[in-house]
Enzyme design. Structure first.
Site, PDB file in Angstrom:
ATOM      1  N   SER A   1       0.932  -1.275   0.035  1.00 30.85           N
ATOM      2  CA  SER A   1       0.218  -0.035   0.016  1.00 30.85           C
ATOM      3  C   SER A   1       1.027   1.285  -0.019  1.00 30.85           C
ATOM      4  O   SER A   1       1.884   1.315  -0.987  1.00 30.85           O
ATOM      5  CB  SER A   1      -1.064  -0.172   1.241  1.00 30.85           C
ATOM      6  OG  SER A   1      -1.907   1.075   1.125  1.00 30.85           O
ATOM      7  N   THR A   2       0.733   2.271   0.914  1.00 32.36           N
ATOM      8  CA  THR A   2       1.632   3.331   0.917  1.00 32.36           C
ATOM      9  C   THR A   2       3.062   3.142   0.948  1.00 32.36           C
ATOM     10  O   THR A   2       3.593   2.331   1.684  1.00 32.36           O
ATOM     11  CB  THR A   2       1.228   4.217   2.392  1.00 32.36           C
ATOM     12  OG1 THR A   2      -0.175   4.317   2.426  1.00 32.36           O
ATOM     13  CG2 THR A   2       1.751   5.602   2.263  1.00 32.36           C
TER      14      THR A   2
ATOM     15  N   HIS B   1      -2.565  -1.066  -3.602  1.00 32.17           N
ATOM     16  CA  HIS B   1      -3.460  -0.246  -3.126  1.00 32.17           C
ATOM     17  C   HIS B   1      -3.525   0.984  -4.258  1.00 32.17           C
ATOM     18  O   HIS B   1      -2.736   1.866  -4.039  1.00 32.17           O
ATOM     19  CB  HIS B   1      -3.812   0.217  -1.801  1.00 32.17           C
ATOM     20  CG  HIS B   1      -4.162  -0.942  -0.936  1.00 32.17           C
ATOM     21  ND1 HIS B   1      -3.809  -0.791   0.518  1.00 32.17           N
ATOM     22  CD2 HIS B   1      -4.531  -2.329  -1.220  1.00 32.17           C
ATOM     23  CE1 HIS B   1      -4.111  -2.155   1.011  1.00 32.17           C
ATOM     24  NE2 HIS B   1      -4.667  -2.913  -0.086  1.00 32.17           N
TER      25      HIS B   1
ATOM     26  N   MET C   1       0.005   0.960   5.263  1.00 31.13           N
ATOM     27  CA  MET C   1      -1.208   1.372   6.459  1.00 31.13           C
ATOM     28  C   MET C   1      -1.920   0.307   6.376  1.00 31.13           C
ATOM     29  O   MET C   1      -2.580  -0.221   5.413  1.00 31.13           O
ATOM     30  CB  MET C   1      -1.567   2.791   6.330  1.00 31.13           C
ATOM     31  CG  MET C   1      -2.439   2.982   7.603  1.00 31.13           C
ATOM     32  SD  MET C   1      -1.545   3.022   9.034  1.00 31.13           S
ATOM     33  CE  MET C   1      -0.345   4.342   8.742  1.00 31.13           C
TER      34      MET C   1
ATOM     35  N   ASP D   1      -4.459  -5.125   5.794  1.00 33.04           N
ATOM     36  CA  ASP D   1      -4.802  -5.669   4.564  1.00 33.04           C
ATOM     37  C   ASP D   1      -3.605  -6.729   4.256  1.00 33.04           C
ATOM     38  O   ASP D   1      -2.554  -6.184   4.059  1.00 33.04           O
ATOM     39  CB  ASP D   1      -5.191  -4.762   3.469  1.00 33.04           C
ATOM     40  CG  ASP D   1      -5.683  -5.421   2.242  1.00 33.04           C
ATOM     41  OD1 ASP D   1      -6.165  -6.729   2.431  1.00 33.04           O
ATOM     42  OD2 ASP D   1      -5.608  -5.078   1.125  1.00 33.04           O
TER      43      ASP D   1
END
Length: 354
Positions: A176-177, A202, A295, A298
């Site tokens: 993600s991030t 993401h 973050m 998931d």
């Protein structure tokens, strides 16, 4: 309380964003400005924790100002622009220049926008940005609004047989991030003829095709956005399309992709948990799972399912993560066999593959 500074040449948009932030008790607007020149003068008096930045503005382009910030005073920056939808290359450039996230601002229907899921996505992005470790000239989610759904609603858990020995290996990656650059660095160091690699990063819809193209250009792999019924092959990398879940299915000794709609799972679509569960069920002990910076949680339960099916599982260590959220949760659940810094992962992956 987290302070947020809004930079947008539209007075209406500054007002809308200010109203959204004002309704979240942990956030506050420290100031607004119509262009980067005025913004910098104001921010120097009281530097914010997070910056919301438009792209097309007078006096200085938002991407230019982003680069300036990351050179002089690295700060979590979220690009909030209509170009996030219209020009995916702009979004990719922003992420490569250090933006923590890119979100699309509304171009019409502001009344409906204020009551849509987009509001919670903006709040989630700001909260995630506060936890990001921004780095000078380098690349650089837990909200409380969206309904939570589980992997079960997209892909029910069930017992499956291990694939035959003739079936090949599959590498599954979730991020993600900070993941866009982490994935790029990882793929650049993996051999061109690696086993097929399936990835959930993401990202909103329309961004993933540009992300896949960028990876195709800068890595030795054939990278493409995933499509239903595609037989996955060695030397190829498949990126889950934004706004849809991606699954791996097995037919005999071959593996195929399935792109499926459905609810947000672990607050995301595509969801790492959905991909990892499908790999656990279809690839079993022939798989290798990797969870990178990001973050939230998931991918943690999905990685554990992969491990329980005999897959080799890795998590990125805190030392190299932009946000040590997803790997931390996976480690806490005992889902990761080993924990490595990003720079060490390519060697460890090749070693695990034999």
């Amino acid at each position: 309380m987290t302070s947020v500074f809004i930079i947008d040449d539209s007075a209406l948009m500054r007002q809308v964003m200010s109203e959204i932030i004002a309704h979240e008790r942990t956030l506050m607007v420290s100031g607004t400005a119509p262009d980067p020149i005025i913004a910098e003068r104001k921010m120097n008096l009281n530097w914010p924790d997070v910056i919301l930045l438009d792209v097309e503005m007078p006096k200085m382009n938002g991407i230019t100002f982003l680069k300036k910030i990351m050179q002089e005073r690295p700060t979590p920056v979220i690009i909030c622009s209509a170009l996030a939808q219209e020009k995916t290359t702009t979004a990719m450039e922003a992420l490569a220049c250090g933006a923590v996230d890119v979100i699309a601002k509304p171009t019409h229907g502001l009344g409906d926008f204020l009551h849509s899921d987009s509001v919670s996505q903006i709040i989630d992005a700001i909260k995630g940005a506060t936890k990001a470790k921004v780095r000078q000239l380098k690349y650089l989610e837990e909200g409380s609004f969206r309904e939570l759904h589980t992997t079960e609603e997209v892909l029910p858990a069930h017992k499956t047989a291990q694939p035959p020995d003739s079936a090949g290996k599959v590498i599954a990656i979730g991020a993600s991030t900070g993941g866009t650059e982490a994935i790029a660095r990882l793929l650049q160091q993996l051999p061109a003829l690696s086993p097929p690699i399936v990835i959930v990063q993401h990202m909103p819809g329309k961004f993933t095709a540009a992300f896949a193209q960028r990876l195709n250009d800068i890595t030795p792999h054939n990278v493409e956005e995933g499509q239903t019924a595609t037989r996955i092959r060695r030397g190829h990398v498949y990126i889950a399309p934004g706004g849809q879940h991606m699954l791996v299915k097995r037919q005999g000794s071959d593996y195929y992709l399935e792109i499926r709609d459905g609810p947000l799972v672990s607050r995301h679509k595509p969801s790492v948990d959905v991909l990892f569960r499908s790999v656990a069920q279809s690839v079993g002990n022939h798989a290798l799972g990797i969870i990178l910076t990001g973050m939230g949680n998931d991918g943690a339960s999905g990685l554990l399912e992969m491990k329980q099916k005999g897959a080799v599982t890795f998590a990125e260590s805190e030392s190299s993560c932009v946000v040590f959220g997803m790997p931390k949760e996976a480690i806490a659940r005992g889902a990761a066999d080993k924990i490595y810094a990003l720079s060490n992962l390519p060697y460890q992956i090749q070693k695990a593959l034999g």
